[in-house]
Design a protein around this motif. Sequence first.
Motif, PDB file in Angstrom:
ATOM      1  N   SER A  79       0.821  -1.211   0.000  1.00 17.58           N
ATOM      2  CA  SER A  79       0.000   0.000   0.000  1.00 17.58           C
ATOM      3  C   SER A  79       0.853   1.258   0.000  1.00 17.58           C
ATOM      4  O   SER A  79       0.326   2.355  -0.174  1.00 17.58           O
ATOM      5  CB  SER A  79      -0.940   0.007   1.220  1.00 17.58           C
ATOM      6  OG  SER A  79      -1.884  -1.035   1.131  1.00 17.58           O
ATOM      7  N   LEU A 106      -4.196   9.507   2.140  1.00 17.19           N
ATOM      8  CA  LEU A 106      -5.566   9.661   1.661  1.00 17.19           C
ATOM      9  C   LEU A 106      -6.361  10.610   2.551  1.00 17.19           C
ATOM     10  O   LEU A 106      -7.215  11.352   2.058  1.00 17.19           O
ATOM     11  CB  LEU A 106      -6.247   8.297   1.588  1.00 17.19           C
ATOM     12  CG  LEU A 106      -7.665   8.257   1.014  1.00 17.19           C
ATOM     13  CD1 LEU A 106      -7.691   8.826  -0.397  1.00 17.19           C
ATOM     14  CD2 LEU A 106      -8.201   6.828   1.020  1.00 17.19           C
ATOM     15  N   THR A 115     -11.288   4.953 -14.536  1.00 18.44           N
ATOM     16  CA  THR A 115     -10.207   5.843 -14.090  1.00 18.44           C
ATOM     17  C   THR A 115      -9.286   6.190 -15.244  1.00 18.44           C
ATOM     18  O   THR A 115      -8.934   7.362 -15.451  1.00 18.44           O
ATOM     19  CB  THR A 115      -9.404   5.176 -12.959  1.00 18.44           C
ATOM     20  OG1 THR A 115     -10.260   4.954 -11.842  1.00 18.44           O
ATOM     21  CG2 THR A 115      -8.234   6.042 -12.545  1.00 18.44           C
ATOM     22  N   PRO A 148      -3.367   9.175  -4.005  1.00 17.37           N
ATOM     23  CA  PRO A 148      -2.813   8.732  -2.721  1.00 17.37           C
ATOM     24  C   PRO A 148      -1.738   7.681  -2.942  1.00 17.37           C
ATOM     25  O   PRO A 148      -2.013   6.486  -3.033  1.00 17.37           O
ATOM     26  CB  PRO A 148      -4.035   8.161  -1.986  1.00 17.37           C
ATOM     27  CG  PRO A 148      -4.948   7.708  -3.078  1.00 17.37           C
ATOM     28  CD  PRO A 148      -4.695   8.601  -4.263  1.00 17.37           C
ATOM     29  N   LEU A 157     -10.248  12.248  -7.475  1.00 16.65           N
ATOM     30  CA  LEU A 157      -9.496  11.584  -6.420  1.00 16.65           C
ATOM     31  C   LEU A 157      -9.398  10.106  -6.786  1.00 16.65           C
ATOM     32  O   LEU A 157     -10.401   9.396  -6.801  1.00 16.65           O
ATOM     33  CB  LEU A 157     -10.181  11.760  -5.068  1.00 16.65           C
ATOM     34  CG  LEU A 157      -9.559  11.039  -3.864  1.00 16.65           C
ATOM     35  CD1 LEU A 157      -8.115  11.482  -3.662  1.00 16.65           C
ATOM     36  CD2 LEU A 157     -10.378  11.295  -2.600  1.00 16.65           C
ATOM     37  N   THR A 174      -1.280   4.534   1.044  1.00 17.48           N
ATOM     38  CA  THR A 174      -2.544   4.379   1.779  1.00 17.48           C
ATOM     39  C   THR A 174      -2.390   3.501   3.014  1.00 17.48           C
ATOM     40  O   THR A 174      -3.354   3.310   3.753  1.00 17.48           O
ATOM     41  CB  THR A 174      -3.643   3.788   0.875  1.00 17.48           C
ATOM     42  OG1 THR A 174      -3.204   2.535   0.341  1.00 17.48           O
ATOM     43  CG2 THR A 174      -3.967   4.735  -0.268  1.00 17.48           C
ATOM     44  N   THR A 214      -8.707   6.479  -6.169  1.00 14.04           N
ATOM     45  CA  THR A 214      -8.623   5.605  -4.991  1.00 14.04           C
ATOM     46  C   THR A 214      -8.503   4.132  -5.366  1.00 14.04           C
ATOM     47  O   THR A 214      -8.552   3.266  -4.497  1.00 14.04           O
ATOM     48  CB  THR A 214      -9.861   5.798  -4.096  1.00 14.04           C
ATOM     49  OG1 THR A 214     -11.047   5.536  -4.855  1.00 14.04           O
ATOM     50  CG2 THR A 214      -9.915   7.213  -3.542  1.00 14.04           C
ATOM     51  N   ASP A 215      -8.338   3.822  -6.649  1.00 18.33           N
ATOM     52  CA  ASP A 215      -8.173   2.420  -7.065  1.00 18.33           C
ATOM     53  C   ASP A 215      -6.852   1.865  -6.523  1.00 18.33           C
ATOM     54  O   ASP A 215      -5.868   2.595  -6.378  1.00 18.33           O
ATOM     55  CB  ASP A 215      -8.179   2.321  -8.597  1.00 18.33           C
ATOM     56  CG  ASP A 215      -9.428   2.920  -9.206  1.00 18.33           C
ATOM     57  OD1 ASP A 215     -10.526   2.524  -8.810  1.00 18.33           O
ATOM     58  OD2 ASP A 215      -9.285   3.813 -10.074  1.00 18.33           O
ATOM     59  N   ASP A 216      -6.835   0.576  -6.252  1.00 17.51           N
ATOM     60  CA  ASP A 216      -5.631  -0.095  -5.751  1.00 17.51           C
ATOM     61  C   ASP A 216      -4.751  -0.467  -6.941  1.00 17.51           C
ATOM     62  O   ASP A 216      -4.842  -1.561  -7.487  1.00 17.51           O
ATOM     63  CB  ASP A 216      -6.031  -1.336  -4.953  1.00 17.51           C
ATOM     64  CG  ASP A 216      -4.858  -1.938  -4.197  1.00 17.51           C
ATOM     65  OD1 ASP A 216      -3.867  -1.210  -3.963  1.00 17.51           O
ATOM     66  OD2 ASP A 216      -4.936  -3.136  -3.837  1.00 17.51           O
ATOM     67  N   LYS A 241      -8.293  13.889   0.988  1.00 23.67           N
ATOM     68  CA  LYS A 241      -9.742  14.117   1.130  1.00 23.67           C
ATOM     69  C   LYS A 241     -10.019  15.532   1.623  1.00 23.67           C
ATOM     70  O   LYS A 241     -10.987  16.170   1.175  1.00 23.67           O
ATOM     71  CB  LYS A 241     -10.339  13.090   2.088  1.00 23.67           C
ATOM     72  CG  LYS A 241     -10.438  11.688   1.493  1.00 23.67           C
ATOM     73  CD  LYS A 241     -11.012  10.696   2.499  1.00 23.67           C
ATOM     74  CE  LYS A 241     -11.182   9.314   1.875  1.00 23.67           C
ATOM     75  NZ  LYS A 241     -11.687   8.315   2.843  1.00 23.67           N
TER      76      LYS A 241
END
Length: 426
Positions: A7, A296, A229, A284, A315, A287, A317-319, A300
Amino acid sequence: MHGYSDSNKGDLAIVVGMVQGIATTRPGAGIQLQSVYSESDPEFDFHHRFVRKMGVKVQQMAVPSPYVDSADQSRFRNVVAVRNLIFSACAEACARLLPPLKGLLPRQTAALDAMRGSDIVLLKGGQYIYNDQRGLRALLYLWRILHPIYVAAGMKKPVVMLGQSVGPLVDDRGRRMTARALGLCKRLVVREKKSQALMAELGLQATTELAPDFAFLIEPKRPDAFPATAERIESGRWLGITVVKWSFPDAADPQAKRAAYLDAFTEVAKRVHAKSGLSMALFPQVTVQHHGESDLDLLKQLAERLEQLGIPYVLVTDDLAPEELSYLYGRCEVLLGTRLHSCILAACAATPVVAIRYQGFKTEGIMAELGLGDAVFDIGAMDVDGIEAAIHRSSESRARISSLIEQRVAGFRKQLIEVLNRVLPK
């Protein structure tokens, strides 16, 4: 050694680059990653989800991090961590020195057996050999990081440090500990000139060489698993942004410094959007929770401010894997990056970078190697005017800067393969 969380996309990029480089130079070589996380951590498997997909076996180090959760920092949590560290160190010593006890200590035994069965021990790249504060906690951290070198040397295994920024080392004891341990390494590969100079100060210049960060081996790849995305970023004009949830440990008022950092990003976004029409792409890069927080959380807050100002943003936020992040950074006109490896991954896609330096000298060193040394700003004194001007210069000269970055990165990749060919067993 010293695997961290997937992460943290920067640390993941280093590991992916190293694994790909080893596969290129030594096809068929078996690779085991020993993690700083304890296997008793409930998120251990999640921390290594990407690396395991590459066929790398992951296990905890014999003396892992004594923190086994991501809770907020507290005095009680630190006391528990000291207890955990003492237990792990004693268990490792028993498994190593008292063979009849090995069966009672399976995790320590597995880690030691893996080291004993290896042909070479590599210290993963990054910046984790340091003590930036005085006191017992900082020295215990440094001891834990350096201890595997002694264990490997005791097993007569060659140890090579790859792609490190070493330091800061704020006291003589930390410098002596580091010099003694690194003096046992066969080769010390540092990733910027200030670390090279520090190695010379410690009397280690004979075994030290300079080479780029291994994340430069990452090749951008479209995130086809996240088409929405990809299409969103591909269809707009973006200023990419990465931040760090920094604690400002040297500041008299850390909360005020953190507020000023967020205020500066808000003001830069407002000015850049007004002048050039760029939208904001918020990434981000990290994470994983550190003392209960991640990047993150700060993004935000920035997103809320952009919403109030009517500045368009996305924003993300996908891994994503590092190569997928690199692709998305490549679709931005410029990246305003605080996280060093967001800057490196953007460079892998030939995107101009304006960097915010926040820890040690790793950022300024690597940006200088990219030919972007005049686009680095300090997190402790956010120069809004200077940052805005650097973004506009980078955008206006994007083609020229991209060509320069592309040439530098190609040279870095060639150099990294040469390093691996020299240091790895035949």
